[in-house]
Design a protein around this motif. Structure first.
Motif, PDB file in Angstrom:
ATOM      1  N   ASP A 325       0.863  -1.183   0.000  1.00 56.50           N
ATOM      2  CA  ASP A 325       0.000   0.000   0.000  1.00 56.50           C
ATOM      3  C   ASP A 325       0.898   1.231   0.000  1.00 56.50           C
ATOM      4  O   ASP A 325       1.743   1.391   0.878  1.00 56.50           O
ATOM      5  N   TYR A 326       0.695   2.105  -0.971  1.00 56.12           N
ATOM      6  CA  TYR A 326       1.553   3.290  -1.087  1.00 56.12           C
ATOM      7  C   TYR A 326       0.928   4.519  -0.445  1.00 56.12           C
ATOM      8  O   TYR A 326       1.493   5.608  -0.504  1.00 56.12           O
ATOM      9  N   ASP A 327      -0.228   4.371   0.175  1.00 55.17           N
ATOM     10  CA  ASP A 327      -0.855   5.463   0.930  1.00 55.17           C
ATOM     11  C   ASP A 327      -0.502   5.288   2.409  1.00 55.17           C
ATOM     12  O   ASP A 327      -0.857   4.280   3.021  1.00 55.17           O
ATOM     13  N   THR A 329      -0.499   6.906   6.301  1.00 52.80           N
ATOM     14  CA  THR A 329      -1.027   7.890   7.249  1.00 52.80           C
ATOM     15  C   THR A 329      -0.020   8.069   8.383  1.00 52.80           C
ATOM     16  O   THR A 329       0.380   7.091   9.031  1.00 52.80           O
ATOM     17  N   THR A 357      -1.946  12.287   5.587  1.00 47.88           N
ATOM     18  CA  THR A 357      -1.865  11.052   4.816  1.00 47.88           C
ATOM     19  C   THR A 357      -1.238  11.391   3.478  1.00 47.88           C
ATOM     20  O   THR A 357      -1.662  12.337   2.805  1.00 47.88           O
ATOM     21  N   TYR A 358      -0.217  10.605   3.100  1.00 49.14           N
ATOM     22  CA  TYR A 358       0.508  10.910   1.867  1.00 49.14           C
ATOM     23  C   TYR A 358       0.510   9.698   0.947  1.00 49.14           C
ATOM     24  O   TYR A 358       0.713   8.558   1.386  1.00 49.14           O
ATOM     25  N   SER A 359       0.271   9.937  -0.358  1.00 52.47           N
ATOM     26  CA  SER A 359       0.262   8.879  -1.368  1.00 52.47           C
ATOM     27  C   SER A 359       1.580   8.905  -2.130  1.00 52.47           C
ATOM     28  O   SER A 359       1.864   9.844  -2.889  1.00 52.47           O
TER      29      SER A 359
END
Length: 588
Positions: A325-327, A329, A357-359
Motif C-alpha cells: 500500500d503506497y498510501d 497515514t 496522509t501521503y500517497s
C-alpha cells in the motif's frame, strides 16, 4: 557602609557645652581663637561631644566633637567587622557619621575620639559607649518555586524546586556570582518552615545600588553549554513599603527596566533576551526606581534569580504503512509542538498538518523513504526527527524466533547452560554471564501447558543492578537478545517472572523492548525503550503455592521503522528472582 550627614533624632550627652544638628557654634575661650593661640595643651573635655542616633533606622550614628587647640579628630566607631569605621574630621566643628550593620538587633559599640594638634600638643582621647538598636526586617512569605523543568533552568540564586516540603537543587547552578557588590547592605534570611533563603538588600536610598556580578560573564547564547541559549531571565522582588522601596530599577546587559512593587507582595519579573537584544550579562544592578520612594531601611527582598529556556518541542510520529500500500497515514506523537512541517522524503511531498496522509508513487516496487518531521516550540525554535518509511513489499509481519526463550537444556545436558547464556549475552560492566540457569522455572512450558516446574533464568541478590538500572561492576547481570521484526508493526512482548517473598518492597524484575540493537549494557540501560515494565509482585518462586507464584506479563508495542529491537531484562532485588517463557509475536 555609608558615610552620611544626617540628624533626625539627637541623643545629647549632657555637659557644659553642647551643640545641636542645626547649630554650628564652636567652643572659643576668651581672647583666644579656636586654633589655640597661647595654649599649652589641647582642651577637649568629655562633655564637648555630641552623639546623635538616627530615628526610624537606628543604625546611623553621628559624632560631633569640639575642643580648643585641635586641628583634627580621628573617630573610631568600634565596629570589629569593618575596616571603614575610622573617620578623620579636619574641619572646625565637623561631624563623622557611620552606618552600623542593620542585621544585628541590638549591640553596644565603644566609640573612640582622638583630638590631635599640629602645634605639638599631646593627643587627648575620649570614649563613648553607644547602644545601637535595630528592628530586624522579617519576611512572612517567600515566592513560589519555579514550575519550569529542571533541565530548562540555570539558577543564579534559588534554593531549587520545592517538592513535598523540601527543595531539590537545580542541575544547572551558577557558582561564580558575587551578591554583595556595590554600596547596598547585603544579607540573607530564611523564610518559612522549609527555610527558603531570600536575599535582602538595604539602603537603596538615592543613588545607592546593589550589584550582582559574574566572573566570567554570562553568555546568553551558551548558558546551557554546547551552544544552547537561554530565552529569558526571571527575578522575584518584594518590599514592605514603609521600610522599603515601591519601585525598582533593574539594569543588565546594557538595558534598564523599571518595576513597580505592590506593598508586601512578591512580584515576578521576566525579561526576554531576544526582544531586548541582550547577549551578555556582566552584572545585575538593583536600585531605587525613577520617581520611587525609599523609606527607613529601604529594604528590597530578592529570590529565584534564574535564566531559563522555553522547552524545545520533541518531535515524534508513527505511521501505518501497509504492505503493498503506497498510501501512508502519519500520526503525530510529538510533545510541546506548536507547528508541523513534514518532508515525505521523495523530493515531492510536504505538509503542515499534524496527522497527514501521503500517497507515494505506486511503481510496484518496495521503496524506502527518509521522512522528516520538524516541529517548533512556543517561541518558534525548531527541532527535527527523521525516520525510515518502507512502502510496498511483501505482506504480513515477521514472527521472530526467540533463542532459548524457554531456558531449557537440549536433551537434558547440563553443558547446554553455556549455550543458553550465550543466546542472552551482551557486553557489560557486570558479570560476563547474563543470569544463573535454574531448575526453579515456571510450571507452564513454552507451549502454555501447565505441569511440573521447568527450567528458567535466575537472578540472586548478588547479581542485582542499581535502582536506576546501571551495573554494579563485576556483579550485575543482564539478559539481552537482539530481534528483527517487521517495521512499524504491533507486537506482544510476553514473559513470566517470580520474586521470592521476604525481601525489600522495592524488589523488582525489569523487562523492556529496546528501540534498536546495542553492543553494550551501558548504552542499553541509557536508551529509551519502546515498552518497559517494572514487576514488583513477590509471590514466591514459580513453584510456590501450588505453582501460582509467577506473574505473566503481556506488553503491546510497535516496532520501529527498521524493525531492529532488543529484549532487555535485569533484576533489582535482594532475594532470588526468576524469569521464564520469553516471547515476542505479532498482534493478531
Amino acid at each position: 557602609m555609608n558615610l552620611l550627614r544626617k540628624g533626625i533624632f539627637a541623643l545629647l550627652l549632657t555637659g557644659l557645652i553642647v551643640s545641636s544638628c542645626e547649630d554650628d557654634d564652636t567652643i572659643v575661650a576668651p581672647n583666644e581663637g579656636n586654633a589655640g593661640t597661647g595654649l599649652t595643651e589641647i582642651t577637649f573635655p568629655s562633655h564637648a561631644i555630641t552623639v546623635k542616633i538616627e530615628d526610624g533606622d537606628g543604625t546611623i550614628v553621628t559624632v560631633r566633637p569640639q575642643g580648643l587647640g585641635v586641628t583634627s579628630y580621628v573617630v573610631d566607631f568600634g565596629d570589629p567587622n569593618s575596616t571603614d569605621d575610622v573617620i578623620t574630621i579636619t574641619e572646625d566643628a565637623g561631624t563623622a557619621t557611620y552606618d552600623y550593620p542593620n542585621n544585628i538587633e541590638e549591640e553596644t559599640y565603644t566609640i573612640t575620639i582622638t583630638a590631635k594638634s599640629n602645634k605639638g600638643f599631646t593627643d587627648v582621647v575620649q570614649t563613648r559607649n553607644v547602644t545601637v538598636e535595630h528592628k530586624l526586617t522579617t519576611l512572612s512569605s517567600a515566592p513560589l518555586s519555579p514550575t519550569i523543568l529542571d533541565e530548562n533552568v540555570y539558577a543564579i540564586f534559588s534554593d531549587g524546586i520545592e517538592i513535598d516540603g523540601a527543595f531539590t537543587a537545580y542541575t544547572n547552578k551558577l557558582s561564580s556570582s558575587i551578591f554583595d557588590g556595590d554600596d547596598a547592605e547585603y544579607n540573607e534570611v530564611e523564610v518559612g518552615d522549609i527555610k527558603n533563603k531570600v536575599i535582602q538588600y538595604s539602603r537603596l536610598h538615592s543613588t545607592i545600588s546593589a550589584s550582582i556580578t559574574f566572573d566570567p560573564a554570562i553568555i546568553i547564547a551558551d548558558v546551557f553549554g554546547t551552544g544552547t541559549s537561554a530565552d529569558y531571565i526571571h527575578l522575584d522582588l518584594h518590599s514592605v513599603h514603609d521600610i522599603g522601596v515601591d519601585k525598582v530599577k533593574i539594569t543588565m546587559g546594557g538595558k534598564t527596566f523599571e518595576q513597580t512593587l505592590e506593598n508586601d507582595m512578591w512580584t515576578g519579573v521576566d525579561i526576554d533576551f531576544a526582544s531586548e537584544g541582550i547577549t551578555q550579562i556582566d552584572e545585575i544592578t538593583l536600585e531605587l526606581g525613577t520617581g520611587g520612594t525609599a523609606n527607613n531601611e529601604a529594604t528590597l527582598n530578592v529570590d529565584n534569580i534564574y535564566l531559563y529556556r522555553e522547552p524545545l518541542s520533541v518531535p515524534d510520529f508513527t505511521f501505518d504503512d501497509v504492505a503493498s500500500d503506497y498510501d501512508v497515514t502519519f500520526t503525530d506523537a510529538s510533545l510541546l509542538a506548536t507547528s508541523y512541517s513534514w518532508d515525505f522524503g521523495d523530493g515531492i511531498g510536504s505538509s503542515t498538518d499534524a496527522n497527514p496522509t501521503y500517497s507515494y508513487n505506486d511503481d510496484g516496487m518496495e521503496r524506502i523513504y527518509m521522512v522528516t518531521l520538524t516541529t517548533t516550540n512556543f517561541i518558534n525554535k525548531p527541532t527535527s526527527i527523521t525516520k525510515e518509511v518502507t512502502v510496498g513489499g511483501p505482506a504480513g509481519p515477521l514472527n521472530p524466533e526467540i533463542l532459548k526463550g524457554d531456558f531449557e537444556r537440549e536433551g537434558g545436558a547440563s553443558s547446554d547452560d553455556t549455550n543458553i547464556r550465550n543466546a542472552w549475552k551482551i557486553s557489560t560492566t557486570g558479570n560476563s554471564n547474563p543470569f544463573g540457569t535454574s531448575s526453579d522455572g515456571s510450571c507452564i512450558d513454552y507451549e502454555g501447558t501447565l505441569g511440573s516446574k521447568t527450567r528458567g533464568a535466575k537472578w540472586s541478590g548478588s547479581q542485582s543492578a542499581n535502582p536506576d538500572g546501571t551495573a554494579v561492576p563485576g556483579d550485575t547481570r543482564y539478559a539481552y537478545q537482539a530481534v528483527t521484526l517487521s517495521p512499524n508493526e504491533d507486537y506482544i512482548f510476553e514473559y513470566e517472572y517470580a520474586i521470592k517473598t521476604g525481601g525489600a518492597e522495592t524488589n523488582s524484575v525489569v523487562a523492556s523492548i529496546l528501540n534498536g540493537h546495542f553492543s553494550n549494557s551501558a548504552d542499553a540501560v541509557a536508551s529509551n525503550a519502546l515498552v518497559k515494565h517494572v514487576g514488583t509482585e513477590a509471590k514466591g518462586k514459580f513453584s510456590d503455592n501450588s505453582c501460582s507464584g509467577g506473574t505473566t506479563m503481556k506488553l503491546q508495542f510497535r516496532s520501529n521503522s527498521v524493525g531492529e529491537v532488543a529484549i532487555f531484562i535485569y533484576a533489582v532485588t535482594d532475594v532470588d528472582a526468576f524469569v521464564d517463557n520469553v516471547k515476542v509475536y505479532p498482534v493478531e
